[in-house]
Scaffold this motif. Structure first.
Motif, short mmCIF file in Angstrom:
data_model
loop_
_atom_site.label_atom_id
_atom_site.label_comp_id
_atom_site.label_asym_id
_atom_site.label_seq_id
_atom_site.Cartn_x
_atom_site.Cartn_y
_atom_site.Cartn_z
N ALA A 249 0.84 -1.20 0.00
CA ALA A 249 0.00 0.00 0.00
C ALA A 249 0.88 1.25 0.00
O ALA A 249 1.76 1.42 0.83
CB ALA A 249 -0.91 -0.01 1.23
N GLY A 250 0.64 2.13 -0.97
CA GLY A 250 1.37 3.39 -1.03
C GLY A 250 2.74 3.30 -1.68
O GLY A 250 3.48 4.29 -1.67
N THR A 251 3.09 2.14 -2.26
CA THR A 251 4.40 2.03 -2.93
C THR A 251 4.35 2.68 -4.30
O THR A 251 3.30 2.78 -4.93
CB THR A 251 4.83 0.56 -3.08
OG1 THR A 251 3.78 -0.18 -3.70
CG2 THR A 251 5.17 -0.05 -1.73
N HIS A 252 5.53 3.13 -4.76
CA HIS A 252 5.65 3.80 -6.04
C HIS A 252 6.74 3.14 -6.88
O HIS A 252 7.51 2.32 -6.38
CB HIS A 252 5.97 5.28 -5.83
CG HIS A 252 4.96 6.00 -4.99
ND1 HIS A 252 3.72 6.38 -5.46
CD2 HIS A 252 5.00 6.40 -3.68
CE1 HIS A 252 3.04 6.98 -4.51
NE2 HIS A 252 3.79 7.01 -3.42
N ALA A 253 6.81 3.55 -8.14
CA ALA A 253 7.74 2.93 -9.08
C ALA A 253 9.20 3.08 -8.66
O ALA A 253 10.03 2.23 -8.98
CB ALA A 253 7.54 3.52 -10.48
N LYS A 281 4.00 -10.40 -8.18
CA LYS A 281 2.92 -10.23 -9.15
C LYS A 281 2.30 -8.83 -9.07
O LYS A 281 1.89 -8.27 -10.09
CB LYS A 281 1.84 -11.28 -8.91
CG LYS A 281 0.68 -11.23 -9.90
CD LYS A 281 -0.23 -12.41 -9.74
CE LYS A 281 -0.93 -12.39 -8.38
NZ LYS A 281 -1.93 -13.47 -8.26
N LEU A 282 2.26 -8.24 -7.87
CA LEU A 282 1.51 -7.00 -7.65
C LEU A 282 2.36 -5.75 -7.57
O LEU A 282 1.85 -4.64 -7.79
CB LEU A 282 0.70 -7.12 -6.35
CG LEU A 282 -0.33 -8.24 -6.28
CD1 LEU A 282 -0.93 -8.31 -4.88
CD2 LEU A 282 -1.43 -8.03 -7.31
N ALA A 283 3.65 -5.88 -7.27
CA ALA A 283 4.47 -4.70 -6.96
C ALA A 283 4.68 -3.81 -8.19
O ALA A 283 4.97 -4.30 -9.28
CB ALA A 283 5.81 -5.13 -6.41
N PRO A 284 4.58 -2.48 -8.01
CA PRO A 284 4.87 -1.55 -9.10
C PRO A 284 6.35 -1.20 -9.20
O PRO A 284 6.76 -0.45 -10.07
CB PRO A 284 4.06 -0.31 -8.71
CG PRO A 284 4.13 -0.32 -7.21
CD PRO A 284 4.08 -1.78 -6.81
N CYS A 285 7.13 -1.74 -8.27
CA CYS A 285 8.55 -1.42 -8.17
C CYS A 285 9.37 -2.71 -8.10
O CYS A 285 8.81 -3.80 -8.04
CB CYS A 285 8.82 -0.57 -6.92
SG CYS A 285 8.31 -1.38 -5.39
N ALA A 286 10.68 -2.57 -8.09
CA ALA A 286 11.54 -3.74 -7.95
C ALA A 286 11.37 -4.36 -6.58
O ALA A 286 11.19 -3.67 -5.57
CB ALA A 286 13.00 -3.34 -8.17
N VAL A 287 11.44 -5.69 -6.54
CA VAL A 287 11.34 -6.45 -5.29
C VAL A 287 12.57 -7.33 -5.15
O VAL A 287 12.91 -8.07 -6.09
CB VAL A 287 10.07 -7.33 -5.24
CG1 VAL A 287 10.04 -8.18 -3.96
CG2 VAL A 287 8.82 -6.48 -5.35
N ILE A 288 13.24 -7.26 -4.02
CA ILE A 288 14.37 -8.15 -3.74
C ILE A 288 13.92 -9.19 -2.73
O ILE A 288 13.41 -8.85 -1.66
CB ILE A 288 15.59 -7.40 -3.21
CG1 ILE A 288 16.17 -6.47 -4.28
CG2 ILE A 288 16.67 -8.39 -2.74
CD1 ILE A 288 17.41 -5.72 -3.84
#
Length: 294
Positions: A249-253, A281-288
């Motif tokens: 929630a509230g994450t950005h690119a 699957k859902l993140a709008p940004c990179a995920v580590i």
């Protein structure tokens, strides 16, 4: 106990797709932040089947095609004005093998393994397989999955999901290190799911008490890492809801999400529906996904 594997630069998988080009751009930025080298890897498979001798040249043709893909990677970097990475070497490797298996093997000695994400639906990934999902599940080191929506430029904030019941806080330490390298703020989040409390979920006082205890524990462990990384501005939040959706929630690119993961053996495959799987699957940004240490 075995000596830990030496970590040697960043590895990025490349297949000449638009998603791979974007993840390559992101990987260059990561190499600059980490002051390390970068290896661009393209994997190619040779069909295993009996046939006439005239097909004996197939491996050579496929290898040549693979080298062509890597030339496209070099050309794409040249268009961006990148001919080298400032603090290490830039390599291009053509490797025979299945893509996910090749990258899993490379993850043994890579500081970070980077792949793009095509954002396939769960059913598609179950049928077709996904390099990003397989790698995230089975890698020996941290894996960055970069969706097309992610910013390839500066990381403005590192958001790390923390389970305060986990005694191993290496994931938080990893996130602090990423934030320090990116000169970014850090937000540590613990997600409390009231539904796990059964009938007590309706008891607001119980929920508030659990959240308060979680926040106190989170502040204590973050404070220790804050002493190690004094340049990082950090804060903590305890949120209530479903883990993946609430964390994002509230994450950005231009954010970077860091979560812990458990390495699954090949026989187990990727745990569809797990928190890391939903995040990818859902993140709008990179995920580590930073795996637990043995």
């Amino acid at each position: 106990m075995n000596e830990p594997a030496r970590r040697d630069g960043i590895t990025v998988g490349f297949d000449d797709s638009q998603e791979a080009r974007h993840s390559l751009e992101w990987a260059v930025g990561a190499a600059c932040r980490r002051e390390t080298g970068l290896t661009v890897v393209h994997a190619y498979q040779v069909p295993v089947q009996a046939g006439p001798a005239k097909f004996g040249h197939v491996p050579d043709v496929l290898h040549d095609n693979s080298l062509g893909v890597l030339r496209h990677a070099q050309e794409h970097l040249a268009e961006l004005g990148v001919s080298d990475v400032p603090h290490g070497d830039l390599h291009f490797d053509s490797v025979r093998g299945e893509a996910a298996s090749v990258l899993i093997d490379r993850s043994r000695t890579s500081e970070l393994t980077v792949v793009g994400s095509r954002g396939l639906r769960t059913f598609d990934r179950f049928l077709l397989g996904s390099v990003s999902a397989t790698l995230s599940a089975r890698a020996y080191g941290p894996v960055a999955v970069v969706p097309g929506s992610a910013s390839a430029g500066r990381v403005s904030r590192v958001l790390v999901g923390i389970d305060v019941m986990d005694r191993d806080d290496h994931v938080l330490g990893f996130a602090f290190d990423e934030a320090a390298r990116a000169a970014a703020q850090l937000l540590a989040v613990h997600v409390f799911d009231p539904d796990h409390g059964g009938a007590r979920a309706a008891d607001r006082a119980w929920v508030d008490r659990c959240c308060s205890d979680a926040r106190e524990a989170l502040v204590a462990v973050a404070d220790r890492w804050g002493d190690t990384y004094p340049s990082v501005r950090w804060s903590v939040e305890v949120r209530s809801g479903r883990a993946a959706e609430t964390l994002l929630a509230g994450t950005h690119a231009d954010d970077l999400v860091v979560v812990g993961g458990r390495r699954h053996p090949k026989s187990a495959g990727w745990m569809l529906g797990s928190v890391p799987d939903r995040l990818l699957k859902l993140a709008p940004c990179a995920v580590i996904v930073e795996h637990e240490h043995d």
